[in-house]
Design a protein around this motif. Structure first.
Motif, PDB file in Angstrom:
ATOM      1  N   LEU A  38       0.827  -1.203   0.000  1.00 33.67           N
ATOM      2  CA  LEU A  38       0.000   0.000   0.000  1.00 33.67           C
ATOM      3  C   LEU A  38       0.868   1.262   0.000  1.00 33.67           C
ATOM      4  O   LEU A  38       0.540   2.252  -0.659  1.00 33.67           O
ATOM      5  N   GLY A  39       1.972   1.238   0.769  1.00 39.67           N
ATOM      6  CA  GLY A  39       2.869   2.390   0.787  1.00 39.67           C
ATOM      7  C   GLY A  39       3.452   2.632  -0.596  1.00 39.67           C
ATOM      8  O   GLY A  39       3.529   3.765  -1.068  1.00 39.67           O
ATOM      9  N   TRP A  40       3.824   1.543  -1.222  1.00 45.19           N
ATOM     10  CA  TRP A  40       4.361   1.625  -2.580  1.00 45.19           C
ATOM     11  C   TRP A  40       3.320   2.191  -3.545  1.00 45.19           C
ATOM     12  O   TRP A  40       3.618   2.979  -4.431  1.00 45.19           O
ATOM     13  N   LEU A  41       2.056   1.779  -3.339  1.00 44.60           N
ATOM     14  CA  LEU A  41       0.969   2.244  -4.205  1.00 44.60           C
ATOM     15  C   LEU A  41       0.832   3.759  -4.117  1.00 44.60           C
ATOM     16  O   LEU A  41       0.728   4.447  -5.142  1.00 44.60           O
ATOM     17  N   ILE A  42       0.870   4.273  -2.902  1.00 46.27           N
ATOM     18  CA  ILE A  42       0.782   5.723  -2.730  1.00 46.27           C
ATOM     19  C   ILE A  42       1.975   6.408  -3.386  1.00 46.27           C
ATOM     20  O   ILE A  42       1.835   7.379  -4.131  1.00 46.27           O
ATOM     21  N   PHE A  43       3.151   5.887  -3.083  1.00 48.30           N
ATOM     22  CA  PHE A  43       4.366   6.529  -3.537  1.00 48.30           C
ATOM     23  C   PHE A  43       4.468   6.483  -5.060  1.00 48.30           C
ATOM     24  O   PHE A  43       4.855   7.454  -5.706  1.00 48.30           O
TER      25      PHE A  43
END
Ligand SMILES: Nc1ncnc2c1ncn2[C@@H]1O[C@H](COP(=O)(O)OP(=O)(O)OP(=O)(O)O)[C@@H](O)[C@H]1O
Ligand SMILES: [Mg+2]
Lengths: 263, 256, 259
Positions: free
Chosen positions: B205-210
């Protein structure tokens, strides 16, 4: 008397011993490994730390980070405290704000960084916004819980003795909710620290301890990173010892209220 | 206040929040590209849910969370329990633990990148190590909080070391241990999202945002944040409240 | 200074999640200025509820309460209350600072209120503990501080809810003597709640006997005995016996009968 002192000094010796063992293990590990830049020996870390102290980089970056934490926390407190009190006293406000708070509370503040940098540009503003977000929710939640925890018998006793609205707040509700307020402040400052370090890494403002750590990665400079970690740890121990512990000692522990806000 | 009124007020609050966002999105002075309207965010959510990106991201994040948290719990319970039972271990470890405790786990992230490279392994390690401290501290406090009278009466009744651990120490320390695990999971969750942004992992999810930031896909970013909030609430309320209700609340050691 | 109290047809219902609980039904009585009224009754008969209404914490569902001839909301708050609950002291204030509170609220200067508060602390025999925090005091001591606190700002009406129920017999005797002498000296209007019949006979000019479920007034009894009263005299014991019969002879409160 002397027995307890002997026990305490034995504890102290053991503590020092453990720290020394850790340092020695690190030193052995560092000297046998291939790269001093990845696993610097203690001497190098000490030199780096001293160097950063002398040329002022440590001071200026620490001040920037502390300043952001303080500013962010103050802004958060300015909104969270009155709102939390309102939530604690009015059923309507509680019903209105609590769902919003409970939905926003579990979102990690750092999840907002990419968005904040888009809105406010990279740099200081975005970082401080992250700190405010991180500090706000634990505080408002605990202020609310604290005001709710005030025993009705205290407010009744005060009113019947002639306390007006303002005196009721200042002399009854405020001290009575202090156990929670202190717990909330502690949590909030801890979250603000996480927010500021992460924000400084991801939103790259000028200066800041998070910045130094992050930039040191480019130069494969572990000794800078470890030095800064030591400084962050020290700041943490000092705030815990000399601010929060002292505050508790002077208030809720003296009053026998320390156990009432364990969570 | 009746149940219906209180539900109405809650709905009103959600409506107000939505309206405030909508007003900000439309008239806030940013382009809709930066502040998407609710319908755009909803559409983005549907889109990433339909093409499967969201599910793989959630799975990847939860997977790391589980591994990291399991590691933290194992280390935390072991070390905290030892510290609580043996004075000399407490004396030795407490200074170190209290020094490490206030350092945000994120501050180690670049160091871990240096040592272990990018990717899953350092991410999980970081999550595990940085969230175990709070579990250690609470387990230690919990074991310390066990009343000596319980231990003594169990001893008198003939309990050996193993029975003592099983019947007295574990249940006695449980209220604190639960608090520690709850805080540990919350910490792990928070740090994981941030670390996924820093560690250049390939999913989550963090990667998705970033990743969405690179293409100015604010609608995807906000949709992901909403999902993160939802999972956070579920982790807090569903997992732990259930366990607590089944144990310490039933035993009268904590309020419901 | 001491106001009279008039209670006219007061009913109180608690509304709970499950419906309403009728705690007090159609209670009427008066307390003359400077009169000492005791209310006795079994547990749960609505004594605390009545006291909370007199103090203005609860508004009657029906009926009205006048203090000094004025409806309760408009009367000036010239009342002192001692609660049943030990937790009534402010834990963040020392015993002395707790006693000072009422004076502080009236804007009395620091030196003066300290001196006055100290007088009342001495009156309840706690001068050694004036700078102690409540959590370090025993339950009985806390209750004595609470009495000093209610007396210190010299209210005309004093409302007391089983203040000595949890004290040991000896301290309780002392405290009862204290209340009687304070009343004799200051001529306050006192409403005193108890479930101890001997206490009611010892202290009251008038005793109201209540019955439970729903809480109603069963009878109002004047105590004709001269003061100071002797708990071992024949008249005293006869009055006590009479009160017990009114309360319901089948289950006389064991503790009161033993004394
Ligand atoms: N907050 C409340 N909500 C609902 N019912 C209540 C509440 N407080 C009291 N009651 C009910 O009202 C009745 C009277 O209660 P009250 O506290 O006045 O009794 P009491 O005479 O003071 O008893 P005790 O001698 O035990 O102190 C009881 O039946 C009680 O169950
Ligand atoms: Mg009562």
């Amino acid at each position: 008397m002397s027995r307890t002192r002997r026990i305490r000094s034995a504890g102290l010796i053991r503590g020092v011993l453990a720290v020394l063992i850790c340092l020695a293990l690190w030193e052995m590990f560092a000297r046998t490994s291939r790269s001093t830049s990845l696993t610097p020996p203690l001497e190098l870390i000490g030199q780096t730390l001293a160097g950063m102290l002398v040329d002022g980089t440590l001071l200026i970056n620490t001040l920037h980070t502390l300043g952001r934490v303080l500013l962010g926390f103050c802004i958060a407190a300015l909104i969270a405290v009155p709102l939390g009190i309102l939530m604690g006293r009015s059923r309507f406000a509680e019903r209105f704000f609590l769902p919003v708070v409970s939905v926003l509370l579990p979102i990690p503040s750092l999840a907002w960084v990419p968005l904040f940098t888009l809105w406010f540009g990279i740099g200081n503003t975005a970082t401080i916004c992250v700190v405010v977000y991180a500090a706000f929710f634990p505080l408002i939640y605990n202020v609310w819980a604290g005001v709710r925890s005030v025993l009705p018998i205290w407010t009744r006793a005060a009113t019947v003795m002639g306390a007006g609205r303002w005196a009721l707040w200042r002399k009854v509700v405020w001290p009575a909710s202090l156990p929670y307020v202190i717990a909330g402040t502690r949590l909030s400052v801890g979250r603000a620290w996480i927010g500021v370090i992460g924000g400084e890494m991801l939103a790259s403002p000028t200066f800041g301890l998070g910045q130094i750590i992050f930039n040191a990665k480019e130069f494969l400079n572990a000794s800078v990173m470890l030095s800064v970690l030591v400084v962050i740890g020290l700041i943490g121990v000092i705030t815990e010892r000399f601010i929060f512990n002292a505050l508790e000692e002077a208030t809720i522990r003296k009053w026998g209220m320390a156990a009432s806000a364990r969570r | 206040m009746s149940r219906i009124t209180s539900i109405c007020i809650t709905l009103l609050a959600i409506l107000c929040l939505a309206a405030a966002w909508e007003a900000f999105a439309r008239f806030g002075g940013y382009t809709p590209k930066l502040t998407p309207t609710l319908s755009m965010i909803g559409a983005a959510l549907v889109r990433i849910a339909a093409n499967g990106v969201l599910w793989t991201a959630i799975l990847a994040t939860l997977n790391r969370l589980l591994l990291g948290f399991a590691m933290a719990a194992a280390i935390g319970l072991l070390i905290g329990g030892l510290m609580g039972r043996k004075q000399w271990i407490e004396d030795m470890l407490l200074p170190i633990v209290s020094f490490v405790y206030p350092i945000p786990g994120l501050a180690y992230a670049p160091l871990f990148i240096l040592w272990f490279g990018l990717g899953d392994v350092p991410t999980i390690l970081l999550v595990g190590i940085s969230s175990c401290v709070v579990i250690i501290l609470n387990t230690w406090k919990g074991v310390k909080s066990i009343k000596p009278i319980w231990l003594r009466s169990a001893e008198v009744m003939g309990a050996g070391d193993r029975e003592m651990l099983h019947h007295i120490v574990l249940p006695g320390a449980l209220p604190y241990v639960m608090v520690g695990l709850r805080l540990g999971l919350a910490n792990a969750w928070r740090i994981l999202i941030a670390v996924e942004m820093l560690m250049s992992v390939q999913s989550g999810l963090g990667w998705l945002i970033f990743g969405a930031q690179t293409f100015l896909n604010t609608d995807v970013m906000l949709a992901t944040i909403a999902v993160i909030g939802l999972i956070g609430v579920l982790l807090e309320t569903q997992v732990f409240e259930r366990i607590e209700r089944a144990t310490i609340v039933r035993w009268g050691m904590a309020a419901a | 200074m001491a106001d009279g109290i008039e209670v006219r047809g007061v009913t109180f219902e608690y509304s709970t999640g499950l419906g309403s609980v009728l705690a007090v039904k159609d209670a009427s009585f008066t307390v003359a200025p400077s009169e000492f009224l005791c209310i006795v009754g079994p547990s749960g008969c609505g004594k605390t509820t009545i006291l909370n209404m007199l103090a203005g914490f609860l508004a009657p569902t029906r009926g009205e309460i006048l203090i000094g001839g004025k409806p309760l909301g408009k009367a000036k708050t010239d009342r002192g209350v001692v609660f049943q609950d030990f937790a009534q002291l402010f834990p963040w204030r020392t015993a002395l600072a707790n006693v000072e509170f009422g004076l502080e609220m009236r804007g009395v200067g620091k030196a003066e209120r300290r001196a006055t508060a100290m007088e009342y602390i001495r009156l309840v025999g706690l001068e050694k503990f004036s700078s102690t925090y409540p959590h370090q005091l025993s339950g009985g001591m806390q209750q004595r501080v609470a009495i000093a606190r209610a007396l210190a700002y010299n209210p005309g009406v004093l409302l007391m809810d089983e203040p000595f129920a949890a004290l040991d017999a000896m301290t309780r005797d002392d405290m009862q003597g204290l209340v009687a002498s304070v009343w004799a000296a200051t001529k306050k209007t006192i409403v005193y709640i108890t479930h101890n019949v001997a206490e009611a006979v010892y202290l009251g000019d008038k005793v109201i006997v209540m019955a439970a479920h729903p809480g109603t007034i069963r009878q109002e009894i004047r105590i004709p005995l001269a003061r100071p009263r002797d708990p071992l005299s024949d008249e005293f014991i006869a009055t006590q016996r009479h009160l017990l019969t009114v309360l319901g002879a089948r289950k006389p409160p064991a503790r009161a009968a033993a004394e």
